[in-house]
Design a protein around this motif. Sequence first.
Motif, PDB file in Angstrom:
ATOM      1  N   ASN A 541      63.928  23.677  71.238  1.00 40.31           N
ATOM      2  CA  ASN A 541      63.578  22.447  70.518  1.00 40.31           C
ATOM      3  C   ASN A 541      62.175  21.951  70.831  1.00 40.31           C
ATOM      4  O   ASN A 541      61.757  20.916  70.316  1.00 40.31           O
ATOM      5  CB  ASN A 541      64.601  21.344  70.814  1.00 40.31           C
ATOM      6  N   LYS A 542      61.423  22.703  71.641  1.00 39.47           N
ATOM      7  CA  LYS A 542      60.060  22.308  71.979  1.00 39.47           C
ATOM      8  C   LYS A 542      59.005  23.256  71.415  1.00 39.47           C
ATOM      9  O   LYS A 542      57.865  22.848  71.198  1.00 39.47           O
ATOM     10  CB  LYS A 542      59.896  22.198  73.498  1.00 39.47           C
ATOM     11  N   TRP A 543      59.351  24.506  71.209  1.00 44.44           N
ATOM     12  CA  TRP A 543      58.375  25.459  70.694  1.00 44.44           C
ATOM     13  C   TRP A 543      59.076  26.571  69.925  1.00 44.44           C
ATOM     14  O   TRP A 543      60.279  26.771  70.054  1.00 44.44           O
ATOM     15  CB  TRP A 543      57.533  26.064  71.818  1.00 44.44           C
ATOM     16  N   ASN A 544      58.311  27.281  69.115  1.00 42.53           N
ATOM     17  CA  ASN A 544      58.852  28.390  68.334  1.00 42.53           C
ATOM     18  C   ASN A 544      57.740  29.412  68.086  1.00 42.53           C
ATOM     19  O   ASN A 544      56.596  29.052  67.788  1.00 42.53           O
ATOM     20  CB  ASN A 544      59.397  27.898  66.995  1.00 42.53           C
ATOM     21  N   LEU A 545      58.083  30.677  68.218  1.00 44.95           N
ATOM     22  CA  LEU A 545      57.169  31.773  67.908  1.00 44.95           C
ATOM     23  C   LEU A 545      57.802  32.635  66.837  1.00 44.95           C
ATOM     24  O   LEU A 545      58.922  33.123  67.001  1.00 44.95           O
ATOM     25  CB  LEU A 545      56.888  32.618  69.159  1.00 44.95           C
ATOM     26  N   LEU A 546      57.100  32.793  65.730  1.00 42.96           N
ATOM     27  CA  LEU A 546      57.573  33.607  64.610  1.00 42.96           C
ATOM     28  C   LEU A 546      56.666  34.806  64.445  1.00 42.96           C
ATOM     29  O   LEU A 546      55.426  34.671  64.424  1.00 42.96           O
ATOM     30  CB  LEU A 546      57.604  32.777  63.317  1.00 42.96           C
ATOM     31  N   LEU A 547      57.271  35.980  64.325  1.00 42.73           N
ATOM     32  CA  LEU A 547      56.545  37.205  64.022  1.00 42.73           C
ATOM     33  C   LEU A 547      57.197  37.840  62.805  1.00 42.73           C
ATOM     34  O   LEU A 547      58.433  37.975  62.755  1.00 42.73           O
ATOM     35  CB  LEU A 547      56.605  38.179  65.200  1.00 42.73           C
ATOM     36  N   SER A 548      56.400  38.202  61.825  1.00 45.11           N
ATOM     37  CA  SER A 548      56.965  38.824  60.633  1.00 45.11           C
ATOM     38  C   SER A 548      55.969  39.819  60.062  1.00 45.11           C
ATOM     39  O   SER A 548      54.759  39.725  60.302  1.00 45.11           O
ATOM     40  CB  SER A 548      57.328  37.774  59.581  1.00 45.11           C
ATOM     41  N   GLY A 549      56.502  40.748  59.307  1.00 43.78           N
ATOM     42  CA  GLY A 549      55.640  41.738  58.680  1.00 43.78           C
ATOM     43  C   GLY A 549      56.423  42.622  57.747  1.00 43.78           C
ATOM     44  O   GLY A 549      57.661  42.673  57.796  1.00 43.78           O
ATOM     45  N   GLY A 550      55.688  43.307  56.860  1.00 40.96           N
ATOM     46  CA  GLY A 550      56.338  44.204  55.921  1.00 40.96           C
ATOM     47  C   GLY A 550      55.544  44.304  54.637  1.00 40.96           C
ATOM     48  O   GLY A 550      54.328  44.071  54.599  1.00 40.96           O
ATOM     49  N   GLU A 551      56.241  44.648  53.564  1.00 42.00           N
ATOM     50  CA  GLU A 551      55.622  44.765  52.255  1.00 42.00           C
ATOM     51  C   GLU A 551      56.528  44.105  51.231  1.00 42.00           C
ATOM     52  O   GLU A 551      57.726  44.348  51.206  1.00 42.00           O
ATOM     53  CB  GLU A 551      55.418  46.237  51.880  1.00 42.00           C
ATOM     54  N   MET A 552      55.938  43.233  50.394  1.00 46.26           N
ATOM     55  CA  MET A 552      56.721  42.501  49.410  1.00 46.26           C
ATOM     56  C   MET A 552      55.919  42.292  48.138  1.00 46.26           C
ATOM     57  O   MET A 552      54.685  42.305  48.159  1.00 46.26           O
ATOM     58  CB  MET A 552      57.137  41.131  49.952  1.00 46.26           C
ATOM     59  N   ALA A 553      56.642  42.120  47.042  1.00 50.28           N
ATOM     60  CA  ALA A 553      56.042  41.599  45.813  1.00 50.28           C
ATOM     61  C   ALA A 553      56.209  40.090  45.877  1.00 50.28           C
ATOM     62  O   ALA A 553      57.320  39.574  45.758  1.00 50.28           O
ATOM     63  CB  ALA A 553      56.728  42.181  44.592  1.00 50.28           C
TER      64      ALA A 553
END
Length: 855
Positions: A541-553
Amino acid sequence: MRFALLSLLFSAFCGFSYAGGIRGKISTKIGEPLPYAGIAVKGNSNGTMANADGDYEFALPAGTYEINFQFLGFKSLTKTVTIADDFVELNVTLEEQALNLNEATVGKTKEDPAYSIMRRAIAKARFHQLQVRGYTAKVYSRSTALPTKIPYLLEKRLKKEGIQEGKAFINESVAEIKYRRPNSYSQRIVSTRNSLDNSIPSPNDYILASLYSPEIAGTISPLSPKAFSYYKFEYEGYFEERGQLVNKIKVVPKAYGEGVFKGSLFILEDRWAIHSYDLQTTTSGLEISAKQLFSPIQNVWIPVNQHFRLTGSYLGFAGEFKYLVSLTYQKLDVDPGLKEDIVINDHKNAPEKEVAGKTKNLDNLIQEQKEFSTKNFRKLTKQYEKEQKKEKKVAISDDRLVRSDSIVIDSMANKRDTTYWQALRPIPLTKSEVSSYKMQDSIKVIKDSLGVKKRPDSLYFKPMHLATGNSYALGNRTTFYFKSPIWAISYNTVEGNSVNLITEWTKRWGKSSYFNVRPLIRYSFGRKRVYGNLETNIGNNKWNLLLSGGEMASQINNENPIPPLPNSMAARFFDRNFMKLYQKQFGRMEFSLKNIADVVTLNAGLEFEHRKELFNQESARPIFFWNKYSYTSNRPDNKELANTGFPIHNATILDLTATIRPWRRYLIRNGEKRYLRSRGPSFIVNYKSGLAFAGDVDYSLLQGTIRQNLNLGPRSSLEYFVNGGGFLSKNKMYFPDYRHFMGNEFFFQYAYPPDQFRMLPYYQYSTASRFFQAHATFSTQRFVITRIEALRTTGISETLQLHYLSVPTIRNYSEIVYGIDDILRVLRLEAVAQFHGTKFQGMGWRFGTSIRIGR
């Protein structure tokens, strides 16, 4: 239902079992039962209530008692009874309460005497709340649901679980509650039982409220300082009880509907405290009735039992829900400085008196003066609260704290046997409730004999989940989510038919820590290829790390103005392809620091994109051919940029956002903060930059946003969203980097965000320059058609909206919208007038729903 939950403060239970006591029936002179009549021991807080059939059973230790029987609208009756080692049969008949009318009082003024009574009761409302510094109480609560209509498609399945039309099912719980002024509550669930499935404890979520508060779940109390703006009051007479005069006040809303009560309120003369009430309200077309009795304990009248009744229908279900709560105070801490021996004069009917020593504490003033006007007393009560906070050295940040709760569930809560409940239960079961338990026991016996083991949807895969999707509990706070591909099929002119396979694995630990992995696999039948992305989140509830990747239309406007379902409908059935897509191979990292000093959230994102323009499939065809429309190019039309196409290129985007909520509040539940909607505006500053050294785009954008949702009283709210800014530099950029807006060109839409236009072309006014937009939505249940009570009480509301945009290519674009929301609880209909400057462009109609469909 929301109102019922908020009213559970006044609940409890007489938690001791004894060898003897009294039992019997409470009825009228003609033998009709008095359901939920109150039974109390004179001189202490022990009490209970009768069931729906008027039957009661009250366990007491040996001794002699004065027992008071009470029912709204009937004379209370006191009986002396001696208890030995067994139960005494004591049937009671109550007489209807005749009301006296003081003609002299009524004749003094043209104003109804109810107003003078209510002014004094309102002036003392907060005083009565502050009188109790703390208490410990025992709670018994029982909810009984009686389905009267079940949708045909669910009837057979629910019957296997013991849910049938005309058959009641119940839930009982026993709890211990502790309260300390001003807003600290702790709750221990001792036992819980229900007639459906007792495998998991199901404690009530006690969200404590009081009729002395200005509002209860958004409903204006008749004792609110604003009450005279919403209610008329009528004096119906008085009666005497326990040596006290009780005034009956008819509560008449100026416009009945959501957010107001109607019914009767009983006020004690001179004390101006609540004796009891019988009130009704409505929410979402459901009718809610609440009755409550107060009783004097340590010279303070406080609630001892309550009865709720909710009736109506929703989405094919119909039925009746009842909730009984009964409370026994074991320890009551009354503020010695706030005593009742004062006189409150109505400032309209008596001359104002100056308060001697205004800077003194209220308790000292009470000792010295004894007599106050309604206006002065309300001011002094507020001053007393401030002084109490100063004495306790309450930190400024604690002003944001609305309530502090803790809930503990006893390890044996759901394992108590029938014998335990028979000895403990203070309110006898009715015949239908006994039948409910017996039926569930029979179902269990049959399943056990056949070797049938219940396989909960949350634990086991079933073939039907391929169509419905499901979430699975994997144990140790781990879950797995699967979304049905059937609900993830869509169509657009670039990909043709496509289908998503979405799953999510989540692991939680500690109070708020989590980690999840969310893969998405997408297959395009038109492009004959598979692609997708992978997203992971870790934080608390104090911090968040998001990692994402790929290929999309992806949509050119990354805020996704058109959802897949409306676009699929438009492309397949109306020959319109609104969604404009480009291909991106990407990697993104985003870090958030949340709730800094409870008011600030910071987000920093860095994304790399390899971009490629996409084109319509040659084979793209609608199901029906329309002469008026045809598929447009996947290159959007734009007033500012003649050719919105772009070559293959790379872009690295830095995105920084600060969100400030200065008026944010929170509650604490078991040591964890839970933030509530801010009462004031939120301020958002965003900076976005294309990094030239790491890609082919070079620009910077700065924008600011102010948004707020204002509660304007019952049934009325105003939400506004103001956003503006511009490009600080634009050395090199392509159309996906432009500032796009949330347009809409299709008649069907759902889940409108606050900045959603109704008729604005999606990309026509996208800009690489300065911009300003403003949106305001006023929602009310008393405007045109909702002035008709029969329509208003179905739950519908009306909206007036203004949407405005100014960019260099169109100085003043605006939309004026009239809408009807919550038709049949789920539908929305809007009429839209479109203007360019002062020139009227035309009318449009929009139809939608608040239920989110697809993804």
